[in-house]
Scaffold this motif. Structure first.
Motif, mmCIF file in Angstrom:
data_model
loop_
_atom_site.group_PDB
_atom_site.id
_atom_site.type_symbol
_atom_site.label_atom_id
_atom_site.label_comp_id
_atom_site.label_asym_id
_atom_site.label_seq_id
_atom_site.Cartn_x
_atom_site.Cartn_y
_atom_site.Cartn_z
ATOM 1 N N ASN A 16 0.830 -1.200 0.000
ATOM 2 C CA ASN A 16 0.000 0.000 0.000
ATOM 3 C C ASN A 16 0.868 1.256 0.000
ATOM 4 O OD1 ASN A 16 -1.718 2.143 0.637
ATOM 5 N ND2 ASN A 16 -2.982 0.894 1.982
ATOM 6 N N ILE A 17 0.768 2.078 -1.026
ATOM 7 C CA ILE A 17 1.599 3.287 -1.145
ATOM 8 C C ILE A 17 1.365 4.239 0.021
ATOM 9 C CG2 ILE A 17 -0.014 4.602 -2.585
ATOM 10 C CD1 ILE A 17 3.769 4.557 -3.075
ATOM 11 N N ARG A 18 0.175 4.222 0.578
ATOM 12 C CA ARG A 18 -0.153 5.144 1.670
ATOM 13 C C ARG A 18 0.707 4.881 2.910
ATOM 14 N NH1 ARG A 18 -6.193 5.960 4.130
ATOM 15 N NH2 ARG A 18 -5.690 7.711 5.483
ATOM 16 N N TRP A 19 0.948 3.614 3.227
ATOM 17 C CA TRP A 19 1.695 3.274 4.440
ATOM 18 C C TRP A 19 3.151 2.920 4.159
ATOM 19 C CZ3 TRP A 19 -1.235 5.143 7.887
ATOM 20 C CH2 TRP A 19 -2.625 5.031 7.782
ATOM 21 N N ASP A 20 3.424 2.296 3.047
ATOM 22 C CA ASP A 20 4.771 1.778 2.805
ATOM 23 C C ASP A 20 5.792 2.849 2.454
ATOM 24 O OD1 ASP A 20 3.859 -0.701 3.403
ATOM 25 O OD2 ASP A 20 3.646 -1.363 1.333
ATOM 26 N N VAL A 21 5.355 4.009 1.991
ATOM 27 C CA VAL A 21 6.303 5.079 1.676
ATOM 28 C C VAL A 21 7.039 5.524 2.933
ATOM 29 C CG1 VAL A 21 6.487 7.488 0.942
ATOM 30 C CG2 VAL A 21 5.123 5.897 -0.382
ATOM 31 N N GLU A 22 6.335 5.716 4.010
ATOM 32 C CA GLU A 22 6.988 6.166 5.233
ATOM 33 C C GLU A 22 7.845 5.073 5.868
ATOM 34 O OE1 GLU A 22 3.335 5.812 8.365
ATOM 35 O OE2 GLU A 22 3.298 7.453 6.933
ATOM 36 N N LEU A 23 7.639 3.824 5.475
ATOM 37 C CA LEU A 23 8.475 2.722 5.956
ATOM 38 C C LEU A 23 9.708 2.519 5.071
ATOM 39 C CD1 LEU A 23 5.704 0.117 6.838
ATOM 40 C CD2 LEU A 23 6.998 1.551 8.420
ATOM 41 N N GLY A 24 9.775 3.239 3.969
ATOM 42 C CA GLY A 24 10.924 3.133 3.070
ATOM 43 C C GLY A 24 10.836 1.984 2.086
ATOM 44 N N LEU A 25 9.655 1.426 1.873
ATOM 45 C CA LEU A 25 9.482 0.293 0.963
ATOM 46 C C LEU A 25 9.138 0.782 -0.438
ATOM 47 C CD1 LEU A 25 7.461 -2.024 3.350
ATOM 48 C CD2 LEU A 25 9.900 -2.088 2.858
ATOM 49 N N TRP A 26 10.033 1.569 -1.018
ATOM 50 C CA TRP A 26 9.834 2.112 -2.345
ATOM 51 C C TRP A 26 11.203 2.440 -2.944
ATOM 52 C CZ3 TRP A 26 11.553 7.055 -3.504
ATOM 53 C CH2 TRP A 26 11.922 7.833 -2.409
ATOM 54 N N GLY A 27 11.220 2.755 -4.208
ATOM 55 C CA GLY A 27 12.454 3.135 -4.884
ATOM 56 C C GLY A 27 12.153 3.732 -6.242
ATOM 57 N N ILE A 28 13.199 4.127 -6.923
ATOM 58 C CA ILE A 28 13.068 4.726 -8.252
ATOM 59 C C ILE A 28 13.914 3.922 -9.231
ATOM 60 C CG2 ILE A 28 13.547 6.753 -9.664
ATOM 61 C CD1 ILE A 28 13.034 8.447 -7.196
ATOM 62 N N ILE A 29 13.334 3.626 -10.373
ATOM 63 C CA ILE A 29 14.055 2.979 -11.467
ATOM 64 C C ILE A 29 14.164 3.997 -12.590
ATOM 65 C CG2 ILE A 29 13.981 1.170 -13.214
ATOM 66 C CD1 ILE A 29 12.405 -0.523 -11.239
ATOM 67 N N ARG A 30 15.366 4.207 -13.086
ATOM 68 C CA ARG A 30 15.573 5.120 -14.216
ATOM 69 C C ARG A 30 15.747 4.309 -15.494
ATOM 70 N NH1 ARG A 30 19.083 9.997 -13.192
ATOM 71 N NH2 ARG A 30 17.017 10.697 -12.593
ATOM 72 N N VAL A 31 14.925 4.615 -16.490
ATOM 73 C CA VAL A 31 15.000 3.978 -17.797
ATOM 74 C C VAL A 31 15.645 4.970 -18.745
ATOM 75 C CG1 VAL A 31 13.665 2.984 -19.691
ATOM 76 C CG2 VAL A 31 12.936 2.619 -17.322
ATOM 77 N N LEU A 32 16.782 4.577 -19.299
ATOM 78 C CA LEU A 32 17.519 5.451 -20.214
ATOM 79 C C LEU A 32 17.022 5.260 -21.638
ATOM 80 C CD1 LEU A 32 21.067 4.824 -18.740
ATOM 81 C CD2 LEU A 32 19.527 6.726 -18.255
ATOM 82 N N GLY A 33 17.150 6.294 -22.446
ATOM 83 C CA GLY A 33 16.667 6.249 -23.820
ATOM 84 C C GLY A 33 17.650 5.671 -24.814
ATOM 85 N N GLU A 34 18.891 5.470 -24.394
ATOM 86 C CA GLU A 34 19.913 4.947 -25.305
ATOM 87 C C GLU A 34 20.919 4.128 -24.515
ATOM 88 O OE1 GLU A 34 22.648 8.924 -25.410
ATOM 89 O OE2 GLU A 34 20.811 8.893 -26.596
ATOM 90 N N LYS A 35 21.697 3.319 -25.228
ATOM 91 C CA LYS A 35 22.717 2.491 -24.584
ATOM 92 C C LYS A 35 23.879 3.362 -24.127
ATOM 93 C CE LYS A 35 21.785 -1.746 -27.065
ATOM 94 N NZ LYS A 35 22.357 -2.805 -27.898
ATOM 95 N N HIS A 36 24.506 2.953 -23.023
ATOM 96 C CA HIS A 36 25.702 3.618 -22.507
ATOM 97 C C HIS A 36 26.802 2.584 -22.352
ATOM 98 C CE1 HIS A 36 23.848 7.517 -21.524
ATOM 99 N NE2 HIS A 36 22.740 6.792 -21.392
#
Length: 54
Positions: A16-36
């Motif tokens: 549940n985003i409402r409760w789990d954000v404050e517990l730190g159970l989230w993250g960010i994934i970055r999708v790049l547009g080209e190969k590096h």
């Protein structure tokens, strides 16, 4: 355009985003547009299941 291939920053979470954000159970994934050159490509799911390395 396939929405699974759109570059950008995506939030992921567990439960549940409402409760789990404050517990730190989230993250960010970055999708790049080209190969590096300094990043290894990800394996396709079918290759992982078969044990193939390319």
């Amino acid at each position: 355009m396939d929405l699974l291939q759109v570059p950008g920053d995506y939030l992921y979470r567990s439960g549940n985003i409402r409760w789990d954000v404050e517990l730190g159970l989230w993250g960010i994934i970055r999708v790049l547009g080209e190969k590096h050159d300094h990043l290894a490509p990800l394996l396709k799911q079918s290759n992982i299941e078969e044990g193939d390395d390319d």
